[in-house]
Design a protein around this motif. Sequence first.
Motif, PDB file in Angstrom:
ATOM      1  N   ARG A 289       0.718  -1.175  -0.084  1.00 34.35           N
ATOM      2  CA  ARG A 289       0.154  -0.133   0.067  1.00 34.35           C
ATOM      3  C   ARG A 289       0.914   1.295   0.216  1.00 34.35           C
ATOM      4  NH1 ARG A 289      -5.020  -1.122   2.425  1.00 34.35           N
ATOM      5  NH2 ARG A 289      -5.611  -3.336   2.047  1.00 34.35           N
ATOM      6  N   GLU A 290       0.278   2.191  -0.364  1.00 28.94           N
ATOM      7  CA  GLU A 290       0.928   3.643  -0.139  1.00 28.94           C
ATOM      8  C   GLU A 290       0.458   4.211   0.888  1.00 28.94           C
ATOM      9  OE1 GLU A 290       0.170   5.791  -3.903  1.00 28.94           O
ATOM     10  OE2 GLU A 290       1.517   4.535  -4.915  1.00 28.94           O
ATOM     11  N   GLY A 291       1.068   5.508   1.246  1.00 35.12           N
ATOM     12  CA  GLY A 291       0.606   6.188   2.823  1.00 35.12           C
ATOM     13  C   GLY A 291       1.173   5.502   3.961  1.00 35.12           C
ATOM     14  N   PHE A 292       0.532   5.514   4.884  1.00 34.10           N
ATOM     15  CA  PHE A 292       0.983   4.850   6.169  1.00 34.10           C
ATOM     16  C   PHE A 292       1.013   3.522   6.344  1.00 34.10           C
ATOM     17  CE2 PHE A 292       0.378   9.144   8.332  1.00 34.10           C
ATOM     18  CZ  PHE A 292       1.313   9.293   9.219  1.00 34.10           C
ATOM     19  N   SER A 293       1.996   3.106   6.987  1.00 38.29           N
ATOM     20  CA  SER A 293       2.182   1.756   7.069  1.00 38.29           C
ATOM     21  C   SER A 293       1.892   1.368   8.505  1.00 38.29           C
ATOM     22  CB  SER A 293       3.305   1.029   6.695  1.00 38.29           C
ATOM     23  OG  SER A 293       4.421   1.538   7.724  1.00 38.29           O
ATOM     24  N   GLY A 294       1.911   0.181   9.181  1.00 37.35           N
ATOM     25  CA  GLY A 294       1.570  -0.009  10.572  1.00 37.35           C
ATOM     26  C   GLY A 294       0.118   0.201  10.945  1.00 37.35           C
ATOM     27  N   ALA A 295      -0.674  -0.346  10.175  1.00 35.92           N
ATOM     28  CA  ALA A 295      -2.274  -0.291  10.639  1.00 35.92           C
ATOM     29  C   ALA A 295      -2.667   1.325  10.721  1.00 35.92           C
ATOM     30  CB  ALA A 295      -2.371  -0.907  11.854  1.00 35.92           C
ATOM     31  N   VAL A 319       6.699   8.166  14.881  1.00 35.94           N
ATOM     32  CA  VAL A 319       5.873   8.343  13.579  1.00 35.94           C
ATOM     33  C   VAL A 319       6.944   8.984  12.674  1.00 35.94           C
ATOM     34  CG1 VAL A 319       4.005   9.624  12.453  1.00 35.94           C
ATOM     35  CG2 VAL A 319       3.704   8.847  14.518  1.00 35.94           C
ATOM     36  N   ARG A 320       6.859   8.468  11.528  1.00 33.49           N
ATOM     37  CA  ARG A 320       8.260   8.805  10.465  1.00 33.49           C
ATOM     38  C   ARG A 320       7.725   8.915   9.069  1.00 33.49           C
ATOM     39  NH1 ARG A 320      13.396   6.423  10.612  1.00 33.49           N
ATOM     40  NH2 ARG A 320      12.991   5.866  12.864  1.00 33.49           N
ATOM     41  N   ASP A 321       8.216   9.723   8.175  1.00 30.39           N
ATOM     42  CA  ASP A 321       8.007   9.575   6.993  1.00 30.39           C
ATOM     43  C   ASP A 321       9.446   9.806   6.246  1.00 30.39           C
ATOM     44  OD1 ASP A 321       8.623  12.285   7.200  1.00 30.39           O
ATOM     45  OD2 ASP A 321       6.951  12.939   5.962  1.00 30.39           O
ATOM     46  N   GLN A 322       9.622  10.261   5.036  1.00 29.91           N
ATOM     47  CA  GLN A 322      10.992  10.418   4.418  1.00 29.91           C
ATOM     48  C   GLN A 322      11.689  11.498   4.884  1.00 29.91           C
ATOM     49  OE1 GLN A 322      10.445  10.417   0.364  1.00 29.91           O
ATOM     50  NE2 GLN A 322       9.627   8.329  -0.059  1.00 29.91           N
ATOM     51  N   GLN A 323      11.040  12.475   5.230  1.00 28.04           N
ATOM     52  CA  GLN A 323      11.800  13.629   5.574  1.00 28.04           C
ATOM     53  C   GLN A 323      11.875  14.006   7.125  1.00 28.04           C
ATOM     54  OE1 GLN A 323       8.919  14.141   3.526  1.00 28.04           O
ATOM     55  NE2 GLN A 323      10.382  13.984   1.731  1.00 28.04           N
ATOM     56  N   MET A 324      10.952  13.268   8.100  1.00 25.63           N
ATOM     57  CA  MET A 324      11.320  13.614   9.654  1.00 25.63           C
ATOM     58  C   MET A 324      10.886  12.331  10.416  1.00 25.63           C
ATOM     59  SD  MET A 324       7.582  15.688  10.100  1.00 25.63           S
ATOM     60  CE  MET A 324       8.137  16.800   8.678  1.00 25.63           C
ATOM     61  N   VAL A 325      11.047  12.418  11.522  1.00 27.73           N
ATOM     62  CA  VAL A 325      11.007  11.367  12.828  1.00 27.73           C
ATOM     63  C   VAL A 325      10.385  11.890  13.812  1.00 27.73           C
ATOM     64  CG1 VAL A 325      11.875   9.346  13.710  1.00 27.73           C
ATOM     65  CG2 VAL A 325      12.881   9.703  11.567  1.00 27.73           C
ATOM     66  N   GLY A 326       9.439  11.696  14.269  1.00 23.90           N
ATOM     67  CA  GLY A 326       8.711  12.024  15.596  1.00 23.90           C
ATOM     68  C   GLY A 326       8.355  11.181  16.721  1.00 23.90           C
ATOM     69  N   GLU A 327       8.201  11.462  17.879  1.00 28.94           N
ATOM     70  CA  GLU A 327       7.732  10.681  18.768  1.00 28.94           C
ATOM     71  C   GLU A 327       6.614  11.421  19.678  1.00 28.94           C
ATOM     72  OE1 GLU A 327      11.381   7.951  19.796  1.00 28.94           O
ATOM     73  OE2 GLU A 327      11.150   9.914  20.987  1.00 28.94           O
ATOM     74  N   ILE A 328       5.623  10.802  19.932  1.00 31.53           N
ATOM     75  CA  ILE A 328       4.516  10.790  20.755  1.00 31.53           C
ATOM     76  C   ILE A 328       4.638  10.146  22.291  1.00 31.53           C
ATOM     77  CG2 ILE A 328       2.007  11.239  21.146  1.00 31.53           C
ATOM     78  CD1 ILE A 328       1.928  11.518  17.991  1.00 31.53           C
ATOM     79  N   TYR A 329       4.587  10.695  23.224  1.00 32.48           N
ATOM     80  CA  TYR A 329       4.807   9.788  24.503  1.00 32.48           C
ATOM     81  C   TYR A 329       3.190   9.873  25.315  1.00 32.48           C
ATOM     82  CZ  TYR A 329      10.052  10.294  24.406  1.00 32.48           C
ATOM     83  OH  TYR A 329      10.961  10.090  23.994  1.00 32.48           O
ATOM     84  N   ILE A 330       2.931   8.648  25.470  1.00 34.43           N
ATOM     85  CA  ILE A 330       1.530   8.306  26.058  1.00 34.43           C
ATOM     86  C   ILE A 330       1.771   7.879  27.299  1.00 34.43           C
ATOM     87  CG2 ILE A 330      -0.548   7.315  25.895  1.00 34.43           C
ATOM     88  CD1 ILE A 330      -0.415   7.611  22.921  1.00 34.43           C
ATOM     89  N   THR A 356       0.523  12.706   5.807  1.00 36.36           N
ATOM     90  CA  THR A 356      -0.301  11.803   5.128  1.00 36.36           C
ATOM     91  C   THR A 356       0.198  10.733   4.847  1.00 36.36           C
ATOM     92  OG1 THR A 356       0.350  13.099   3.217  1.00 36.36           O
ATOM     93  CG2 THR A 356      -1.600  13.730   4.119  1.00 36.36           C
ATOM     94  N   GLY A 357       1.478  10.278   5.017  1.00 34.04           N
ATOM     95  CA  GLY A 357       2.136   9.090   4.728  1.00 34.04           C
ATOM     96  C   GLY A 357       3.314   8.868   5.395  1.00 34.04           C
ATOM     97  N   GLY A 358       3.648   7.562   5.624  1.00 34.82           N
ATOM     98  CA  GLY A 358       5.174   7.258   6.419  1.00 34.82           C
ATOM     99  C   GLY A 358       4.848   5.720   7.093  1.00 34.82           C
ATOM    100  N   GLU A 359       4.882   5.949   8.394  1.00 29.22           N
ATOM    101  CA  GLU A 359       5.067   4.645   8.932  1.00 29.22           C
ATOM    102  C   GLU A 359       5.162   4.858  10.664  1.00 29.22           C
ATOM    103  OE1 GLU A 359       7.863   1.966   7.603  1.00 29.22           O
ATOM    104  OE2 GLU A 359       9.681   2.637   8.924  1.00 29.22           O
ATOM    105  N   PHE A 360       4.736   3.932  11.349  1.00 25.18           N
ATOM    106  CA  PHE A 360       4.597   3.905  12.969  1.00 25.18           C
ATOM    107  C   PHE A 360       5.307   2.832  13.627  1.00 25.18           C
ATOM    108  CE2 PHE A 360       0.913   1.741  12.931  1.00 25.18           C
ATOM    109  CZ  PHE A 360       0.644   1.209  14.235  1.00 25.18           C
ATOM    110  N   ARG A 361       5.592   2.913  14.776  1.00 18.10           N
ATOM    111  CA  ARG A 361       6.202   1.946  15.549  1.00 18.10           C
ATOM    112  C   ARG A 361       5.830   2.182  16.839  1.00 18.10           C
ATOM    113  NH1 ARG A 361      11.404   0.342  17.320  1.00 18.10           N
ATOM    114  NH2 ARG A 361      12.252   2.110  16.912  1.00 18.10           N
ATOM    115  N   MET A 362       5.453   1.225  17.494  1.00 11.37           N
ATOM    116  CA  MET A 362       5.189   1.348  19.108  1.00 11.37           C
ATOM    117  C   MET A 362       6.362   0.748  19.844  1.00 11.37           C
ATOM    118  SD  MET A 362       1.280   0.040  19.490  1.00 11.37           S
ATOM    119  CE  MET A 362       0.017   0.863  18.827  1.00 11.37           C
ATOM    120  N   LYS A 363       6.875   1.589  20.981  1.00 13.60           N
ATOM    121  CA  LYS A 363       8.176   1.323  21.724  1.00 13.60           C
ATOM    122  C   LYS A 363       7.677   1.302  23.325  1.00 13.60           C
ATOM    123  CE  LYS A 363      10.694   4.859  20.222  1.00 13.60           C
ATOM    124  NZ  LYS A 363      11.975   5.221  19.979  1.00 13.60           N
ATOM    125  N   PRO A 364       8.289   0.633  24.104  1.00 13.15           N
ATOM    126  CA  PRO A 364       8.159   0.698  25.316  1.00 13.15           C
ATOM    127  C   PRO A 364       8.284   2.034  26.044  1.00 13.15           C
ATOM    128  CG  PRO A 364       9.461  -1.359  24.899  1.00 13.15           C
ATOM    129  CD  PRO A 364       9.368  -0.528  23.616  1.00 13.15           C
TER     130      PRO A 364
END
Length: 447
Positions: A289-295, A319-330, A356-364
């Motif tokens: 698919r195009e756009g976000f991966s990781g559900a 959360v990341r795409d080709q230009q940037m990487v960010g993190e959201i702390y919950i 509008t596109g990229g991928e995400f990963r859950m971390k401890p």
Amino acid sequence: MQSGLWFDSCVTERPSEDFSLSRMARLVAVSTELAGLAHQLGKGWTTIGRVEGNAFRIVETSVSSHHCEVRLREDELMVRDLCSTNGTFVQGRRITEAVLKPGQTFRVGEVDLRFEAAAVGHSPAATFVNTMLVGAKSPRLMPPAEAEIVIPLEPTAVPAKKYQVLFVDDSLSFIETFAELCDVLAKQTWEIHSATSADQALAVLQRTPVDLVALDVIMPMVDGIQLLGIIKRRYPGIRIAVLTGRATENHRAACLASGAELFIEKPVATDGSKVVFNMLNELVSWEHREGFSGALHQVGLQEVIQMECIGRRSLILEVRDQQMVGEIYIETGAIIHATVGELVGGEAFNRLLSLTGGEFRMKPFQSPAQRTVEQPWEYLVMEAARCRDEETDLRSRKATETETTIKPVAPDPPQEAVVDDGEPSEDEFVVVASYDGQWSPVEVSED
């Protein structure tokens, strides 16, 4: 009886559920404190436990949240323990699985239950319908319905790829119900396999190239966390989602650290089941698919954040795409920090949700160096949506403003005639030589 009338008892070709033993069999609480508590057994697996979501709920402290499950098999009752804390007992012996006859009892925690089959009923194989009152003449047979003409459909497209999905859970009730729902929602794009223990799961993986494994944490002998580590070592390319009814923070941290892509609490309602299916479906198919991966296609990053916050969970969402990487702390369902590039806090959160596109990963979860967000997550999500809409509207206006029309070029004004008075003006040139490969002097008249 009235003259000219007679009664006829008809035997149906199909069994009627209203008279089958499976509809009338039931479990009855024997304990004095729960006298009168009973549950009629259906065809499938029946879960027994203390919390909502069980088919037979027993609110008693010695009963685990999901204690055991039972299922009718002809005139017998199959009983399976679900790794309960206080155990399931038959004739005083703790069991993992057992088969009961009508009239026998078994114990869940400190509660005794008796299996009662139907005392009166007809055989499910040949069921009598209510007696019909008909005329004196022989009953007319209804003419056979015309055969339905079935026109085969022409093949229109190449069948979609079937993803191999393995569910590992000691609860056959959950596997059957949730796998059946997933099979419907996947529209024949999933080939579903199931296992109730680690050894069964490894046997399936050995003979079948699996794309996604969805496993429970609490299982007998080898638990889900250990199985997760084994699968990651042997089959590093397989995606793994943890789907459990006991979503503790310790389990979440251990599973994410061991390589699980998703950690989800088992749904108890149909809407929740659909959301979980969407997340699993996106996880298994994101490479195509195009756009976000990781559900993040059908449920969106906003919905993932909502699920984690509503569940009061703690994690870091990268959360990341080709230009940037960010993190959201919950932390326990509250968004406490967000960062991307040089932005932090609400600005960083809005920037990440505008992707509008990229991928995400859950971390401890780990505590951030600073806490930059204090607003409730509901406000943050709504504010991010507002900012995203404003940014979209601004881009639309800029695109309209850049559309320009071609302006006509005005012709040069006519030049005034110059009167030759015989004297060269300052703006005139006097030719003194020409060049045609070599310089040649030109005679200049003195006129």
